[in-house]
Motif scaffolding. Structure first.
Motif, PDB file in Angstrom:
ATOM      1  N   LEU A   8      -7.620  -0.220  -6.244  1.00  0.00           N
ATOM      2  CA  LEU A   8      -7.585  -1.449  -5.454  1.00  0.00           C
ATOM      3  C   LEU A   8      -8.762  -1.510  -4.488  1.00  0.00           C
ATOM      4  N   LEU A   9      -9.053  -0.414  -3.816  1.00  0.00           N
ATOM      5  CA  LEU A   9     -10.179  -0.394  -2.883  1.00  0.00           C
ATOM      6  C   LEU A   9     -11.494  -0.688  -3.591  1.00  0.00           C
ATOM      7  N   GLU A  10     -11.683  -0.127  -4.762  1.00  0.00           N
ATOM      8  CA  GLU A  10     -12.905  -0.396  -5.531  1.00  0.00           C
ATOM      9  C   GLU A  10     -12.981  -1.863  -5.929  1.00  0.00           C
ATOM     10  N   GLU A  11     -11.856  -2.424  -6.355  1.00  0.00           N
ATOM     11  CA  GLU A  11     -11.831  -3.840  -6.728  1.00  0.00           C
ATOM     12  C   GLU A  11     -12.145  -4.728  -5.524  1.00  0.00           C
ATOM     13  N   TRP A  46       0.839  -1.205   0.000  1.00  0.00           N
ATOM     14  CA  TRP A  46       0.000   0.000   0.000  1.00  0.00           C
ATOM     15  C   TRP A  46       0.871   1.252   0.000  1.00  0.00           C
ATOM     16  N   GLY A  47       1.914   1.220   0.810  1.00  0.00           N
ATOM     17  CA  GLY A  47       2.817   2.373   0.907  1.00  0.00           C
ATOM     18  C   GLY A  47       3.564   2.662  -0.379  1.00  0.00           C
ATOM     19  N   ARG A  48       3.701   1.663  -1.222  1.00  0.00           N
ATOM     20  CA  ARG A  48       4.421   1.830  -2.491  1.00  0.00           C
ATOM     21  C   ARG A  48       3.504   2.256  -3.640  1.00  0.00           C
ATOM     22  N   MET A  49       2.201   2.247  -3.399  1.00  0.00           N
ATOM     23  CA  MET A  49       1.236   2.531  -4.461  1.00  0.00           C
ATOM     24  C   MET A  49       0.929   4.025  -4.557  1.00  0.00           C
ATOM     25  N   SER A  50       0.550   4.440  -5.759  1.00  0.00           N
ATOM     26  CA  SER A  50       0.082   5.816  -5.947  1.00  0.00           C
ATOM     27  C   SER A  50      -1.346   5.930  -5.418  1.00  0.00           C
TER      28      SER A  50
END
Length: 108
Positions: A94-97, A83-87
């Motif tokens: 990701l949350l929507e998925e 999560w920390g590496r994601m934009s």
């Protein structure tokens, strides 16, 4: 069942993974250079635990989200690192998925 803080092991693991000394980490986190190494050593040995504001500074110096150091669950810790590496866009996607997947799984 007794739970020990995951902070000491995770702190040492991340520090070693990025290849810096205890002193260097302490200095990056704003600790005086003469006490930086002993203080980080105490944190890694579990003799003392950093307060939350110090943990924020350490996490920032290591480039790791603060919650990574607090979760007992290793799988969740791995997710927090990712999560920390994601934009921000990747996070929202990701949350929507995950929401879609969870809703699909709850249907009869």
């Amino acid at each position: 069942m007794e739970h020990h803080s995951p902070i000491p092991n995770r702190l040492k693991q991340v520090r070693l993974n990025i290849g810096i000394s205890q002193k260097e980490l302490g200095i990056r986190a704003g600790i005086d250079e003469f006490s930086a190494s002993p203080r980080i050593n105490h944190y890694e040995k579990g003799r003392h635990l950093p307060d939350y504001s110090m943990m924020e500074r350490i996490a920032d110096a290591l480039g790791v989200p603060v919650p990574y150091f607090y979760t007992q669950d290793d799988n969740l810790a791995g997710l927090i690192l990712q999560w920390g590496r994601m934009s921000e866009v990747q996070r929202r996607t990701l949350l929507e998925e995950l929401k879609t997947s969870a809703n699909a799984g709850s249907r009869p």
